[in-house]
Design a protein around this motif. Structure first.
Motif, short mmCIF file in Angstrom:
data_model
loop_
_atom_site.label_atom_id
_atom_site.label_comp_id
_atom_site.label_asym_id
_atom_site.label_seq_id
_atom_site.Cartn_x
_atom_site.Cartn_y
_atom_site.Cartn_z
N LYS A 150 0.72 -0.88 0.27
CA LYS A 150 -0.21 0.11 -0.18
C LYS A 150 0.89 1.20 0.23
CE LYS A 150 -4.53 -2.07 2.48
NZ LYS A 150 -4.60 -1.78 3.16
N SER A 153 2.01 1.38 -3.42
CA SER A 153 1.13 1.72 -4.71
C SER A 153 1.22 2.74 -5.25
CB SER A 153 -0.23 2.19 -4.12
OG SER A 153 -0.47 3.01 -3.50
N HIS A 154 1.47 4.36 -4.51
CA HIS A 154 1.57 5.66 -5.71
C HIS A 154 3.10 5.37 -6.44
CE1 HIS A 154 -1.68 7.29 -3.63
NE2 HIS A 154 -1.01 7.22 -2.77
N GLN A 155 4.05 4.36 -5.76
CA GLN A 155 5.70 4.78 -6.92
C GLN A 155 5.06 3.33 -8.05
OE1 GLN A 155 5.43 4.61 -3.43
NE2 GLN A 155 7.46 5.92 -2.79
N PHE A 157 2.55 2.89 -9.27
CA PHE A 157 1.35 2.88 -9.91
C PHE A 157 1.85 4.31 -11.75
CE2 PHE A 157 -1.30 6.84 -11.34
CZ PHE A 157 -1.84 5.87 -12.54
N LEU A 158 2.85 4.96 -10.47
CA LEU A 158 3.89 5.80 -11.29
C LEU A 158 4.63 5.06 -12.70
CD1 LEU A 158 4.72 8.92 -12.47
CD2 LEU A 158 6.14 8.63 -10.75
N LEU A 160 4.03 1.86 -13.16
CA LEU A 160 3.11 1.67 -14.58
C LEU A 160 2.78 2.76 -15.68
CD1 LEU A 160 1.26 -1.48 -12.41
CD2 LEU A 160 3.28 -1.36 -13.85
N PHE A 161 2.60 3.62 -15.64
CA PHE A 161 1.68 4.53 -16.26
C PHE A 161 3.03 5.13 -17.19
CE2 PHE A 161 1.15 8.89 -17.38
CZ PHE A 161 -0.16 9.03 -17.79
#
Length: 310
Positions: A150, A153-155, A157-158, A160-161
């Motif tokens: 959790k 998750s932001h890192q 997500f960045l 994967l984007f």
């Protein structure tokens, strides 16, 4: 949804609650081990039943084993709800929904008529594989891993984007330069090729035929090798940070200021100073300990005295 179950009341329900939801007694540990064994065995039966030859020879055995496990897990769920203070809240929790999903498909065969419908229900029976998720309830480190996931998750997500943007760019370029006969009939198809190439899977069903397209393929594969360790590193760093937070204390040593001591440490690793500020060093003499307590009481009295009026 996090749910911390509580017993319904004193007496039998509390004793049953301690056996099912806790693991600090031999009986509770035995129940956990038996439940884990039943979950693993039921999942094994699901896997064996999916083999056509075994299902043809031992279909009857699989049928009765399926119903045996379904009845056993249904009784276990009923007992869990019986000993809980808020059974409906447990059903809304993650493990409550897993329990229901695990037993629901088999019971549906009793109320859903029609041969074709039963084929659909047979597919639903594969949902019993979700019983294996119950094993996470018995793994203490599972919470640590979920928490680390959790926080990272932001890192992730960045990351994967960014990968998606690279895949889209390379796929669009290859779609423009490659002939349709090579298989690049659309940009989504080219994106499929780019993902397969970036992950170095290499199915070989679609390959560039032009020199420029092959050069781009090499570039995409090298990028895949370069960035594949990024999410693993981010997640591993969060796991290590969580382990350190659980194991080490942030309180500084009053002697040297070192602040990386284990939670149960009593003396500083560097200077040997006693770390517990609420009790005196047990190696001090009785007189020194008495002086320490007297100084502590005087300090507490000074804190309790109101400031002088101006």
């Amino acid at each position: 949804m996090n749910h911390h179950p509580k017993p319904a009341g004193e007496g039998l329900r509390t004793r049953v609650f301690q056996i099912i939801f806790e693991s600090d007694t031999p009986l509770a540990k035995g129940f956990d081990i038996a439940l884990i064994a039943a979950i693993l065995t039921s999942v094994l039966v699901v896997m064996l039943e999916s083999i056509e030859s075994l299902r043809a020879d031992y279909g009857t055995w699989f049928f009765w084993l399926e119903w045996g496990f379904t009845i056993a897990f249904t009784l276990e769920l009923a007992v869990r709800l019986y000993c809980l203070e808020r059974p409906l809240q447990y059903l809304k929790s993650f493990y409550g929904m897993v329990d229901v999903i695990a037993i629901l498909p088999t019971w549906l065969t009793l109320i859903v008529p029609g041969a074709q419908t039963l084929v659909m229900v047979r597919l639903l029976r594969t949902l019993r594989i979700f019983r294996v998720l119950r094993l996470m309830e018995f793994v203490g480190e599972g919470r640590l891993l979920v928490g680390a996931l959790k926080r990272s998750s932001h890192q992730i997500f960045l990351f994967l984007f960014t990968v998606f943007m690279l895949v889209t760019i390379f796929a669009s370029i290859v779609y423009l330069i490659e002939p349709r006969e090579a298989g690049f009939t659309s940009i989504p198809t080219a994106i499929y090729w780019a993902i397969v190439t970036l992950t170095t899977v290499g199915y070989g069903d679609i390959v560039p035929v032009t020199p420029l397209g092959q050069a781009i393929s090499v570039m995409v594969m090298l990028i895949g090798y370069s960035i594949i360790a990024v999410p693993t590193g981010v997640f591993s760093a969060e796991v290590i940070r969580s382990i350190r937070a659980d194991r080490y204390s942030d309180e500084a040593c009053p002697g040297c200021g070192h602040d990386r001591h284990e939670q149960r440490a009593r003396y500083c690793l560097r200077c040997g100073t006693w770390l517990d500020e609420n009790t005196p060093d047990p190696h001090l003499s009785d007189k020194a300990q008495e002086a320490w307590w007297q100084a502590r009481e005087e300090a507490d009295d000074d804190e309790e005295e109101p400031p002088p009026a101006r």
